[in-house]
Design an enzyme around this catalytic site. Structure first.
Site, PDB file in Angstrom:
ATOM      1  N   LYS A   1       6.952 -17.665 -21.276  1.00  0.00           N
ATOM      2  CA  LYS A   1       7.664 -16.434 -20.882  1.00  0.00           C
ATOM      3  C   LYS A   1       8.465 -15.867 -22.055  1.00  0.00           C
ATOM      4  CE  LYS A   1       6.036 -15.144 -17.811  1.00  0.00           C
ATOM      5  NZ  LYS A   1       4.908 -15.970 -17.782  1.00  0.00           N
TER       6      LYS A   1
ATOM      7  N   CYS B   1       0.872  -1.187   0.000  1.00  0.00           N
ATOM      8  CA  CYS B   1       0.000   0.000   0.000  1.00  0.00           C
ATOM      9  C   CYS B   1       0.900   1.225   0.000  1.00  0.00           C
ATOM     10  CB  CYS B   1      -0.878   0.005   1.240  1.00  0.00           C
ATOM     11  SG  CYS B   1      -1.975  -1.392   1.320  1.00  0.00           S
TER      12      CYS B   1
ATOM     13  N   GLU C   1       6.151 -14.635 -25.016  1.00  0.00           N
ATOM     14  CA  GLU C   1       5.302 -13.436 -24.874  1.00  0.00           C
ATOM     15  C   GLU C   1       6.104 -12.151 -24.732  1.00  0.00           C
ATOM     16  OE1 GLU C   1       2.771 -13.110 -21.383  1.00  0.00           O
ATOM     17  OE2 GLU C   1       4.049 -14.484 -20.291  1.00  0.00           O
TER      18      GLU C   1
ATOM     19  N   TRP D   1      -3.770  -1.558  -1.490  1.00  0.00           N
ATOM     20  CA  TRP D   1      -3.773  -2.806  -2.247  1.00  0.00           C
ATOM     21  C   TRP D   1      -4.348  -3.827  -1.273  1.00  0.00           C
ATOM     22  CZ3 TRP D   1      -3.199  -5.113  -6.843  1.00  0.00           C
ATOM     23  CH2 TRP D   1      -2.991  -6.475  -6.856  1.00  0.00           C
TER      24      TRP D   1
ATOM     25  N   HIS E   1       7.993 -38.511 -30.552  1.00  0.00           N
ATOM     26  CA  HIS E   1       6.727 -38.659 -31.297  1.00  0.00           C
ATOM     27  C   HIS E   1       6.548 -37.545 -32.313  1.00  0.00           C
ATOM     28  CE1 HIS E   1       5.616 -41.907 -28.659  1.00  0.00           C
ATOM     29  NE2 HIS E   1       5.962 -41.164 -27.626  1.00  0.00           N
TER      30      HIS E   1
ATOM     31  N   ASN F   1       0.422  -0.057   6.075  1.00  0.00           N
ATOM     32  CA  ASN F   1       0.897  -0.940   5.007  1.00  0.00           C
ATOM     33  C   ASN F   1       1.463  -2.171   5.692  1.00  0.00           C
ATOM     34  OD1 ASN F   1       1.836  -2.075   2.664  1.00  0.00           O
ATOM     35  ND2 ASN F   1       3.638  -0.757   2.497  1.00  0.00           N
ATOM     36  N   GLY F   2       0.933  -3.368   5.352  1.00  0.00           N
ATOM     37  CA  GLY F   2       1.425  -4.591   5.982  1.00  0.00           C
ATOM     38  C   GLY F   2       0.257  -5.485   6.351  1.00  0.00           C
TER      39      GLY F   2
ATOM     40  N   LYS G   1      -2.519  -7.049 -19.486  1.00  0.00           N
ATOM     41  CA  LYS G   1      -2.222  -7.680 -18.199  1.00  0.00           C
ATOM     42  C   LYS G   1      -3.381  -8.589 -17.774  1.00  0.00           C
ATOM     43  CE  LYS G   1      -0.129  -8.783 -14.478  1.00  0.00           C
ATOM     44  NZ  LYS G   1       0.908  -9.831 -14.630  1.00  0.00           N
TER      45      LYS G   1
ATOM     46  N   GLU H   1       5.719 -23.177 -18.944  1.00  0.00           N
ATOM     47  CA  GLU H   1       5.772 -21.782 -18.453  1.00  0.00           C
ATOM     48  C   GLU H   1       7.018 -21.081 -18.973  1.00  0.00           C
ATOM     49  OE1 GLU H   1       3.801 -19.798 -17.337  1.00  0.00           O
ATOM     50  OE2 GLU H   1       4.996 -18.202 -16.432  1.00  0.00           O
TER      51      GLU H   1
END
Ligand code: AGP
Length: 608
Positions: free
Chosen positions: A485, A2, A488, A74, A504, A100-101, A603, A481
């Site tokens: 990465k 935050c 993209e 946040w 195969h 914040n926390g 995003k 993954e």
């Protein structure tokens, strides 16, 4: 996660606070608010949404106030709405606090306040702290803050004001950054230097366990035990843009390097490796349904799908419960069969992905219990699922998901252990995995130190336009993954495959000098993957391997090798993905691509 700004001086606090919040908005927030002291009273204005919504709500015709605190949130506890926005006040309405926390023992403190006749109005952990300070307040704000913090477990960066002491801000820090800005007959407090730079470059960094009393003509710092602490004034030498990026060149790199802390935040208050317990409050009311579930279905998109696939392997291997993983875009349209006692787990960073939301609605339509594993608190998915677990990895700005993937895999591992202990997993087996999980954040730091070595490999191959990524078992989703990465963010055609699939067909792709990335860590298919490496090498491919520290046998077979610390096979993806994230990042930078905003991508994919 935050943003905090405070001001005390001779200028109009309201405009300084709003401008300061705007400097912090880059990290992505869901609500905001401020508190001003004026004429012996306290005015608090809060709103859901962005800073512009707060700005529009403020009365700009009031007489100036010269002291106040402000916050952008946040959300970690409680949906992002006005009542949960900061500042929070005590019962008297004379004290306001921004935070914040995460207050880990907020539930215990809330019950104490209830017994004392004090009820909280919001769902947040922060309001509990504001109420506790009000409970202890007897005319000395700094003393009340000190007393309250001695009862708090968790992390905090706070700023507090009181209408009965209109000349000061009290601030305190434990685990969340706080910086004092030194001005001319004015001083500021902020969670991030970006909010101070317009006013001063002279700062004091508060350390954990320190409290500061800040007035227009100075400040005093002490420990929680009221012992004086002398602080050196330091100079901010960063530009504003460098501060927002924390000194990193891109948000993606910053978020890759945040992963140890992000994972620690995700484990906090949930994994107690010492006691051998997993506590997942968000799903506790469905424990019975989860324990008796006959089948689990993971559904997600992109990186979240890969995390879900790792969860599938973990659930079947460790918890011994049937599980499968489906692309949400397929699940939503193929009229899936959902029998009784089926649990669907939707995995998503944003909680707004349209295909995943549609899959959730389809699953609910067919009678499944639906859980959400989400990073954004209060997102649509978190509100449409029956229960869920937040990732707690903080805002992820880079379009390419990195720390959210780690958060998803960490939460799925904890959920798998939670289920395993209610099936066949012994306490000693669970303890072994919990202790290993608890060590992962520190082991990640070792892997991150490979960045320069990985850059040198990227320099050799960044011009190649076709790559293969191969893995087996838990590392097969890691291969997927890793390929995603580099695809993209560097626009290279890369394909992830189970290593055994090479024979195969895909092995026909191998050409001289083609980069082939293997995740070849120690595990139950290790010998098999060595065989696959031989197949590639004998056809001229260049092998880049991720291997287990100390494994010299694999080194002889490969052109390049990145070693990761040893850990139990089910947890290896949390470490083996990091070299692949860095390989993708360095390759994209070398190719001059826009790492944080790759072409054609968003995003959060909120449209079909
Ligand atoms: C991953 O790097 C991509 N940004 C993308 O695949 C992403 O994982 C996918 O769109 C799912 O997003 P979500 O986690 O917000 O649902």
């Amino acid at each position: 996660m935050c943003g905090i700004v405070g001001y005390v001086g001779h200028r109009d606090a309201q405009s300084i606070l709003v401008e300061g919040l705007k400097r912090l908005e880059y990290r992505g927030y869901d609500s905001a608010g401020l508190a001003l002291l004026r004429d012996g009273g306290l005015t608090v204005v809060k709103t859901a949404g962005r800073i512009a919504a707060l700005e529009a709500k403020l009365n700009w015709n009031l007489p100036p106030s010269y002291i106040g605190i402000a916050h952008t949130r946040w959300a970690t506890h409680g949906a992002p709405n006005e009542i949960n926005a900061h500042p929070h006040q005590d019962a008297s309405g004379r004290i306001a606090l921004v935070h914040n926390g995460i207050i880990e023992n907020f539930d215990t403190l809330k019950k104490f306040l209830h017994r004392e006749g004090i009820e909280c109005l919001s769902e947040t952990d922060t309001e509990v702290l504001a109420q506790l300070i009000g409970y202890f307040y007897d005319g000395d704000l700094e003393k009340a803050v000190r007393t309250a913090l001695n009862d708090v477990q968790g992390t905090y960066g706070i700023a507090v004001v009181c209408a009965d002491e209109p000349d000061k801000i009290v601030a305190a820090r434990k685990g969340s950054p706080l910086i004092i800005g030194i001005g001319e007959n004015e001083n500021l407090i902020a969670s991030d230097a970006a909010a101070l730079l317009a006013h001063t470059s002279q700062v004091i960094y508060l350390a954990d366990g320190e409290i500061a009393k800040i007035t227009c003509d100075g400040f005093r710092t002490t420990t929680l035990d009221a012992l004086p602490v002398s602080k050196d004034v330091e100079e901010i030498e960063w530009t504003l843009e460098e501060i927002e990026l924390g000194g990193y060149e891109h948000f993606m790199l910053k978020e890759i390097f945040e992963q140890p802390d992000a994972m620690r935040d995700g484990l906090r208050g949930r994994l107690d490796a010492g006691a051998g317990t997993i506590t997942l409050g968000g799903i506790s009311k469905f424990t019975r349904e989860l324990v008796h579930a006959k089948r689990f279905i993971m559904t997600a998109c992109g990186t979240a799908f890969h995390a879900g696939l790792i969860g599938e392997y973990f659930f079947e291997d460790v918890a011994r419960v049937p599980c499968e993983t489906e692309y949400a875009s397929e699940f939503r349209y193929r009229n899936p069969i959902i029998e009784d006692q089926t649990v669907v787990i939707a995995v998503s960073q944003s909680g707004e992905t349209v295909d995943t939301l549609a899959a959730v609605r389809e699953a609910k339509e067919k009678g499944a219990l639906v859980l959400g594993l989400v990073n954004v608190v209060g997102s649509t998915l978190s509100r449409e699922t029956d229960a869920g677990i937040y990732l707690h990895v903080g805002p992820e700005i880079g379009v390419a998901s990195t720390k959210a993937f780690i958060g998803q895999v960490a939460v799925l591992s904890m959920l798998g252990l939670f289920l395993g202990r209610r099936h066949h997993l012994s306490q000693s087996q669970a303890n072994h995995l919990m202790q290993a999980l608890d060590r992962i954040p520190d082991q990640m730091k070792e892997v991150l130190s490979l960045s320069d070595q990985i850059l040198s490999v990227a320099q050799q191959y960044h011009h190649q336009n076709n790559w293969l990524y191969l893995g087996r078992g838990y590392n097969y989703p890691v291969a997927l993954e890793g390929a995603l990465k580099i695809k993209e963010i560097s626009y290279i055609h890369a394909e992830g495959l189970p290593a055994a699939e090479m024979k195969h067909g895909p092995i026909a792709l191998i050409s001289e000098g083609m980069p082939v990335v293997f995740i070849a860590t120690k595990g139950n298919q290790y010998e098999k993957i060595l065989g696959n490496i031989h197949e590639v090498k004998s056809r001229g491919g260049h092998v880049i391997a991720v291997a287990t520290e100390g494994d010299h046998a694999v080194r002889k077979l490969c052109d390049h090798i990145f070693y990761v610390p040893d850990c139990p096979e089910p947890l290896q993806p949390l470490l083996t993905i990091i070299p692949l994230q860095l390989l993708a990042y360095h390759t994209a930078v070398l190719r001059g691509c826009n790492v944080d905003k790759p072409r054609n991508l968003a995003k959060s994919v909120t449209v079909e």
